[in-house]
Design a protein around this motif. Structure first.
Motif, mmCIF file in Angstrom:
data_model
loop_
_atom_site.group_PDB
_atom_site.id
_atom_site.type_symbol
_atom_site.label_atom_id
_atom_site.label_comp_id
_atom_site.label_asym_id
_atom_site.label_seq_id
_atom_site.Cartn_x
_atom_site.Cartn_y
_atom_site.Cartn_z
ATOM 1 N N GLY A 36 0.659 -1.238 -0.069
ATOM 2 C CA GLY A 36 -0.149 0.147 0.081
ATOM 3 C C GLY A 36 0.884 1.154 0.218
ATOM 4 N N THR A 37 2.301 1.106 0.197
ATOM 5 C CA THR A 37 2.868 2.338 0.172
ATOM 6 C C THR A 37 3.362 2.748 -1.312
ATOM 7 N N CYS A 38 4.024 3.883 -1.466
ATOM 8 C CA CYS A 38 4.108 4.301 -2.763
ATOM 9 C C CYS A 38 5.675 5.192 -2.813
ATOM 10 N N SER A 39 6.396 4.897 -3.749
ATOM 11 C CA SER A 39 7.628 5.578 -3.728
ATOM 12 C C SER A 39 7.751 5.873 -5.307
ATOM 13 N N GLY A 40 8.372 7.186 -5.477
ATOM 14 C CA GLY A 40 8.449 7.909 -6.805
ATOM 15 C C GLY A 40 9.190 6.773 -7.585
ATOM 16 N N ARG A 41 10.054 6.054 -7.185
ATOM 17 C CA ARG A 41 11.013 5.333 -7.930
ATOM 18 C C ARG A 41 10.461 4.005 -8.224
ATOM 19 N N HIS A 42 9.559 3.299 -7.436
ATOM 20 C CA HIS A 42 8.953 1.953 -7.950
ATOM 21 C C HIS A 42 7.583 2.103 -8.062
ATOM 22 N N GLY A 43 6.980 3.164 -7.799
ATOM 23 C CA GLY A 43 5.384 3.290 -7.914
ATOM 24 C C GLY A 43 4.838 2.645 -6.632
ATOM 25 N N PHE A 44 3.486 2.243 -6.854
ATOM 26 C CA PHE A 44 2.638 1.682 -5.657
ATOM 27 C C PHE A 44 2.924 0.396 -5.471
ATOM 28 N N VAL A 45 3.260 -0.270 -4.209
ATOM 29 C CA VAL A 45 3.316 -1.663 -4.001
ATOM 30 C C VAL A 45 1.848 -2.149 -3.808
ATOM 31 N N VAL A 46 1.443 -3.106 -4.599
ATOM 32 C CA VAL A 46 -0.112 -3.496 -4.588
ATOM 33 C C VAL A 46 -0.146 -4.612 -3.782
ATOM 34 N N ALA A 47 0.861 -5.860 -3.853
ATOM 35 C CA ALA A 47 0.827 -6.671 -3.117
ATOM 36 C C ALA A 47 2.286 -7.691 -3.224
ATOM 37 N N ILE A 48 2.469 -7.996 -2.010
ATOM 38 C CA ILE A 48 3.782 -8.965 -1.807
ATOM 39 C C ILE A 48 3.505 -10.277 -2.414
ATOM 40 N N MET A 49 4.552 -10.754 -3.002
ATOM 41 C CA MET A 49 4.123 -12.080 -3.724
ATOM 42 C C MET A 49 5.025 -13.392 -3.111
ATOM 43 N N GLY A 50 6.141 -12.883 -2.446
ATOM 44 C CA GLY A 50 6.986 -13.892 -1.598
ATOM 45 C C GLY A 50 8.428 -13.313 -1.350
ATOM 46 N N ILE A 51 9.072 -14.000 -0.725
ATOM 47 C CA ILE A 51 10.379 -13.668 -0.178
ATOM 48 C C ILE A 51 11.325 -14.396 -1.164
ATOM 49 N N GLU A 52 12.228 -13.536 -1.515
ATOM 50 C CA GLU A 52 13.166 -14.188 -2.488
ATOM 51 C C GLU A 52 14.734 -14.489 -1.672
ATOM 52 N N HIS A 53 15.008 -13.617 -0.703
ATOM 53 C CA HIS A 53 16.292 -14.078 -0.068
ATOM 54 C C HIS A 53 16.140 -13.100 1.252
ATOM 55 N N VAL A 54 16.490 -13.868 2.175
ATOM 56 C CA VAL A 54 16.936 -13.023 3.604
ATOM 57 C C VAL A 54 18.267 -13.243 3.801
ATOM 58 N N GLY B 3 18.550 8.229 -14.519
ATOM 59 C CA GLY B 3 17.441 7.747 -15.617
ATOM 60 C C GLY B 3 16.222 8.338 -15.570
ATOM 61 N N GLU B 4 15.925 9.151 -14.712
ATOM 62 C CA GLU B 4 14.657 9.655 -14.271
ATOM 63 C C GLU B 4 14.191 10.503 -15.730
ATOM 64 N N GLU B 5 15.206 11.450 -16.194
ATOM 65 C CA GLU B 5 14.979 12.616 -17.059
ATOM 66 C C GLU B 5 14.709 11.873 -18.597
ATOM 67 N N GLU B 6 15.142 10.738 -18.680
ATOM 68 C CA GLU B 6 15.141 10.198 -20.130
ATOM 69 C C GLU B 6 13.918 9.240 -20.214
ATOM 70 N N GLU B 16 16.500 2.045 -15.132
ATOM 71 C CA GLU B 16 17.288 0.922 -14.883
ATOM 72 C C GLU B 16 16.544 -0.133 -13.833
ATOM 73 N N ASP B 17 15.734 0.446 -13.098
ATOM 74 C CA ASP B 17 14.934 -0.351 -11.970
ATOM 75 C C ASP B 17 14.118 -1.341 -12.734
ATOM 76 N N PHE B 18 13.411 -0.974 -13.833
ATOM 77 C CA PHE B 18 12.544 -1.863 -14.535
ATOM 78 C C PHE B 18 12.841 -2.468 -15.636
#
Lengths: 177, 154
Positions: A36-54, B3-6, B16-18
């Motif tokens: 439910g959180t949002c970051s500009g970089r990755h967008g909105f986190v809708v659902a967690i599907m699983g753990i890849e690695h701890v 990468g943001e601007e491009e 790069e993240d995606f």
């Protein structure tokens, strides 16, 4: 667009959770913290599907808390500039209209609505063509193109346009031709 | 974040993240979120209430806009589109928007016409016809008008 992506987060855990159920605790805390959180970089986190690695935990000086680097798989929604998507109109006024595509809000200014559509301030404000064949009001489905995004720490806003070929009201057959 | 601007989806620049992320069609997201909801249902009475708004809004959105509703159709769409050397992003835009003409497809995904991809109009046309076939044969009752479109275009 929705993506399936692997993200990483450093999770802090109190020592009282160290035991057989440590991993379980990490997962439930991750879901609580991140979904439910949002970051500009990755967008909105809708659902967690699983753990890849701890990764290996690191004791923090002075507190006894341990930090675990956790890699997890999740579904995110991230709008991109230049992307074309469908959205539902939520509000119309003389400045333009707002539409929603999943968790994200998109504003389409009246400069980016085709010139032959006029604003009508009726009971349900709308934009209508002069012959009345195409109408945009609350709950109309539109296809739009994102031309800009504004990002702050916890929210993403988009600016869209419907002033281009094959954009605009979806359910209207004349718009699809 | 340099990468943001491009960033520009029309040129397939997603930053790069995606690069490694897998794009999902609305129909696929709908299946995933439904399964998630079912899992939660076993734990509590009213799971949707406990989910964040982002989850609820996404679920509503994908239900409203997914053209294909049964898992088989969703799988077929991805299969058909992946025969055509599309980038993930292109594949999903086409699968979500289901353009009906070649011009429309190129307007939705300008990168289809990029340098020497060997995708001529005929190949695109073929791809759209294959897509329309699934659309009209997937027999769920959701959004009849869209089904209507599919039949009309045959």
């Amino acid at each position: 667009m929705f993506f399936h992506i692997i993200l990483e987060r450093n999770m802090q855990l109190h020592p009282r959770h160290f035991g057989a159920r440590l991993r379980e605790k990490l997962v439930s805390k991750l879901i609580k913290d991140v979904e439910g959180t949002c970051s500009g970089r990755h967008g909105f986190v809708v659902a967690i599907m699983g753990i890849e690695h701890v990764g290996k935990g690191l004791i923090r000086d002075g507190t006894g808390f341990v930090t675990f680097p956790v890699k997890y798989k999740c579904v995110v929604f991230r709008p991109f500039k230049g992307e074309i998507l469908e959205a539902v109109v939520t509000m119309v006024n003389k400045m333009g209209f707002f539409a929603e595509a999943g968790p994200v809000q998109i504003f389409v200014s009246n400069h980016l609505i085709p010139d032959d559509m006029e604003f009508q301030s009726a009971d349900t404000p709308n934009y209508t063509t002069s012959d009345g064949s195409v109408k945009i009001q609350k709950d109309t489905e539109v296809r739009l193109k994102i031309i800009g995004t504004r990002v702050d720490a916890t929210e993403i806003f988009c600016i869209g346009t419907i002033k281009d070929d094959f954009l605009g009201v979806i359910s209207d057959p004349s718009a699809a031709v | 974040m340099s990468g943001e601007e491009e960033e520009n989806a029309a040129e397939l620049k997603l930053g790069e993240d995606f690069v490694k992320a897998k794009c999902l069609m609305n129909g696929e997201v709908s299946l995933i979120l439904d399964r998630r909801l079912e899992q939660l249902q076993q734990l509590s009475e009213d799971p949707l209430n406990q989910m964040p708004q982002v989850f609820e809004k996404s679920l509503q959105y994908v239900k409203r806009f997914s053209r294909y509703n049964n898992p088989d159709a969703v799988r077929q769409v991805r299969e058909i589109l992946s025969r055509h050397q599309l980038a993930e992003f292109e594949l999903v835009v086409l699968g979500n928007l289901c353009p009906e003409t070649v011009e429309e497809a190129i307007a939705m995904v300008p990168s289809l016409k990029d340098k020497g991809r060997g995708l001529d109009d005929e190949a695109i046309e073929k791809m759209l016809t294959d897509l329309a076939l699934i659309k009209s044969s997937s027999s769920s009752g959701h959004l009849l008008k869209k089904l209507g479109f599919g039949l009309a275009s045959l």
